[in-house]
Design a protein around this motif. Structure first.
Motif, mmCIF file in Angstrom:
data_model
loop_
_atom_site.group_PDB
_atom_site.id
_atom_site.type_symbol
_atom_site.label_atom_id
_atom_site.label_comp_id
_atom_site.label_asym_id
_atom_site.label_seq_id
_atom_site.Cartn_x
_atom_site.Cartn_y
_atom_site.Cartn_z
ATOM 1 N N ASN A 76 10.233 -54.797 -6.631
ATOM 2 C CA ASN A 76 11.209 -55.353 -7.562
ATOM 3 C C ASN A 76 10.523 -55.597 -8.905
ATOM 4 O OD1 ASN A 76 10.144 -58.229 -7.670
ATOM 5 N ND2 ASN A 76 10.584 -58.062 -5.477
ATOM 6 N N LEU A 77 11.320 -55.972 -9.893
ATOM 7 C CA LEU A 77 10.800 -56.232 -11.237
ATOM 8 C C LEU A 77 10.759 -57.723 -11.550
ATOM 9 C CD1 LEU A 77 12.527 -53.386 -13.294
ATOM 10 C CD2 LEU A 77 10.137 -53.510 -12.571
ATOM 11 N N CYS A 98 8.356 -47.457 -15.593
ATOM 12 C CA CYS A 98 8.113 -47.838 -14.194
ATOM 13 C C CYS A 98 8.220 -46.604 -13.288
ATOM 14 C CB CYS A 98 9.045 -48.951 -13.752
ATOM 15 S SG CYS A 98 10.702 -48.913 -14.420
ATOM 16 N N ILE A 99 7.616 -45.539 -13.743
ATOM 17 C CA ILE A 99 7.605 -44.249 -13.045
ATOM 18 C C ILE A 99 6.748 -44.333 -11.782
ATOM 19 C CG2 ILE A 99 6.852 -41.834 -13.289
ATOM 20 C CD1 ILE A 99 7.259 -42.373 -16.407
ATOM 21 N N LEU A 103 10.977 -49.100 -5.531
ATOM 22 C CA LEU A 103 11.684 -49.850 -6.559
ATOM 23 C C LEU A 103 13.066 -49.219 -6.766
ATOM 24 C CD1 LEU A 103 11.549 -52.097 -8.698
ATOM 25 C CD2 LEU A 103 10.511 -50.442 -10.268
ATOM 26 N N THR A 104 14.094 -49.895 -6.298
ATOM 27 C CA THR A 104 15.444 -49.332 -6.343
ATOM 28 C C THR A 104 16.418 -50.135 -7.206
ATOM 29 O OG1 THR A 104 16.055 -50.543 -4.326
ATOM 30 C CG2 THR A 104 15.184 -48.289 -4.054
ATOM 31 N N GLU A 105 16.011 -51.340 -7.613
ATOM 32 C CA GLU A 105 16.886 -52.182 -8.428
ATOM 33 C C GLU A 105 16.125 -52.773 -9.602
ATOM 34 O OE1 GLU A 105 18.604 -55.199 -6.022
ATOM 35 O OE2 GLU A 105 20.005 -53.854 -5.021
ATOM 36 N N GLY A 106 16.829 -52.930 -10.725
ATOM 37 C CA GLY A 106 16.249 -53.597 -11.876
ATOM 38 C C GLY A 106 16.628 -55.067 -11.892
ATOM 39 N N SER A 125 11.088 -42.090 -12.827
ATOM 40 C CA SER A 125 10.855 -40.719 -12.368
ATOM 41 C C SER A 125 12.118 -40.131 -11.762
ATOM 42 C CB SER A 125 9.690 -40.677 -11.366
ATOM 43 O OG SER A 125 9.826 -41.679 -10.393
ATOM 44 N N ASP A 126 12.153 -38.801 -11.628
ATOM 45 C CA ASP A 126 13.369 -38.118 -11.198
ATOM 46 C C ASP A 126 13.782 -38.465 -9.772
ATOM 47 O OD1 ASP A 126 11.182 -36.808 -10.157
ATOM 48 O OD2 ASP A 126 12.050 -34.806 -10.314
ATOM 49 N N ASP A 127 12.851 -38.987 -8.967
ATOM 50 C CA ASP A 127 13.188 -39.363 -7.587
ATOM 51 C C ASP A 127 13.654 -40.821 -7.478
ATOM 52 O OD1 ASP A 127 10.741 -40.484 -8.162
ATOM 53 O OD2 ASP A 127 9.799 -39.953 -6.255
ATOM 54 N N GLN A 128 13.762 -41.513 -8.585
ATOM 55 C CA GLN A 128 14.199 -42.915 -8.584
ATOM 56 C C GLN A 128 15.664 -43.005 -9.031
ATOM 57 O OE1 GLN A 128 10.700 -44.141 -11.071
ATOM 58 N NE2 GLN A 128 10.553 -45.832 -9.604
ATOM 59 N N LYS A 129 16.508 -42.272 -8.360
ATOM 60 C CA LYS A 129 17.916 -42.194 -8.751
ATOM 61 C C LYS A 129 18.634 -43.540 -8.636
ATOM 62 C CE LYS A 129 18.490 -37.261 -7.822
ATOM 63 N NZ LYS A 129 17.055 -36.988 -7.711
ATOM 64 N N SER A 130 18.366 -44.259 -7.552
ATOM 65 C CA SER A 130 19.026 -45.566 -7.367
ATOM 66 C C SER A 130 18.614 -46.529 -8.470
ATOM 67 C CB SER A 130 18.669 -46.153 -5.993
ATOM 68 O OG SER A 130 19.178 -45.358 -4.959
ATOM 69 N N LEU A 131 17.352 -46.533 -8.806
ATOM 70 C CA LEU A 131 16.856 -47.399 -9.868
ATOM 71 C C LEU A 131 17.490 -47.018 -11.209
ATOM 72 C CD1 LEU A 131 14.953 -49.600 -10.939
ATOM 73 C CD2 LEU A 131 13.175 -47.844 -11.153
ATOM 74 N N LYS A 132 17.552 -45.724 -11.459
ATOM 75 C CA LYS A 132 18.127 -45.254 -12.716
ATOM 76 C C LYS A 132 19.574 -45.718 -12.872
ATOM 77 C CE LYS A 132 18.972 -41.041 -15.382
ATOM 78 N NZ LYS A 132 18.782 -39.563 -15.428
ATOM 79 N N GLU A 133 20.362 -45.552 -11.822
ATOM 80 C CA GLU A 133 21.763 -45.949 -11.884
ATOM 81 C C GLU A 133 21.918 -47.455 -12.035
ATOM 82 O OE1 GLU A 133 24.326 -43.904 -12.230
ATOM 83 O OE2 GLU A 133 22.751 -42.363 -12.318
ATOM 84 N N ASP A 134 21.070 -48.202 -11.329
ATOM 85 C CA ASP A 134 21.159 -49.664 -11.421
ATOM 86 C C ASP A 134 20.799 -50.145 -12.821
ATOM 87 O OD1 ASP A 134 21.407 -52.308 -9.885
ATOM 88 O OD2 ASP A 134 19.448 -52.514 -10.854
#
Length: 208
Positions: free
Chosen positions: A150-151, A164-165, A170-173, A186-195
């Motif tokens: 987490n952050l 935070c690549i 890490l899935t939530e901000g 990073s491109d594999d952090q889709k859940s994090l990006k959307e959040d």
């Protein structure tokens, strides 16, 4: 004879104004300011201010010892700390310039770390959260390639980019981070990006 300017400098602002006012009143009497003797209350205030100053210096000294123990634990050069860390009298620490502590297997920040005037790089360490991070960063904050879950504890103010690549867990901000530029994931952090997007951050993707 008391040196009024020096004595007043040792007092807190409120007491110093009261002290100065009393001194000015005496200056208008027949008593010369050069022979002015402070009252018992004023001398007590000065002594109290001196004791407080000693306590502040002790706080700074103890914080510095803790920082050096932290540096030894994670194999960081003590000279790097001596050169850049500014130990405040109240025990807080400000880092002057860029702070690069990549690749030391760090799991924690040193105590009372409140600000970095430049960028802070903590890439390739073992942080699981950001508790204890400085609250203010004057450049980029790069916490890529850690083990972040987490952050929590992230800086409140980041003048440039938040990176935070490479933190797969890490899935939530979190809300409340003032980022001056972009947030990079990073491109594999889709859940994090959307959040992060949902929370209003300007998010960009880094492709390996």
């Amino acid at each position: 004879a008391a040196d009024i300017a020096i004595v007043a400098a040792l007092l807190d602002e409120k007491t110093a104004k009261r002290y100065k006012g009393a001194s000015e009143k005496r200056d208008n009497t027949t008593q010369s300011p050069d022979t002015y003797t402070p009252t018992a209350a004023e001398l007590a205030a000065v002594q109290q201010a001196r004791e407080a100053n000693k306590e502040f210096e002790k706080n700074a000294e103890n914080t510095k010892k803790s920082w050096m123990a932290w540096a030894d634990k994670f194999k960081i050069d003590r000279n790097y700390i001596e050169k850049n860390a500014i130990f405040q009298k109240n025990g807080d620490v400000i880092w002057d310039g860029v702070c690069d502590i990549d690749g030391h297997e760090l799991t924690e920040f040193p105590p009372n770390f409140i600000e970095v005037t430049g960028s802070l790089y903590i890439i390739n360490n073992k942080f699981r959260n950001l508790e204890g991070a400085p609250k203010k960063i004057g450049g980029d904050f790069n916490c890529s390639e850690n083990k972040l879950k987490n952050l929590q504890g992230a800086p409140q103010e980041i003048k440039k980019r938040l990176l935070c690549i490479g933190n797969p867990e890490l899935t939530e901000g979190i809300d409340g981070i003032n980022v001056g530029e972009k947030v990079w994931v990073s491109d594999d952090q889709k859940s994090l990006k959307e959040d992060l997007k949902r929370r209003g951050y300007d998010v960009h993707t880094y492709y390996y």
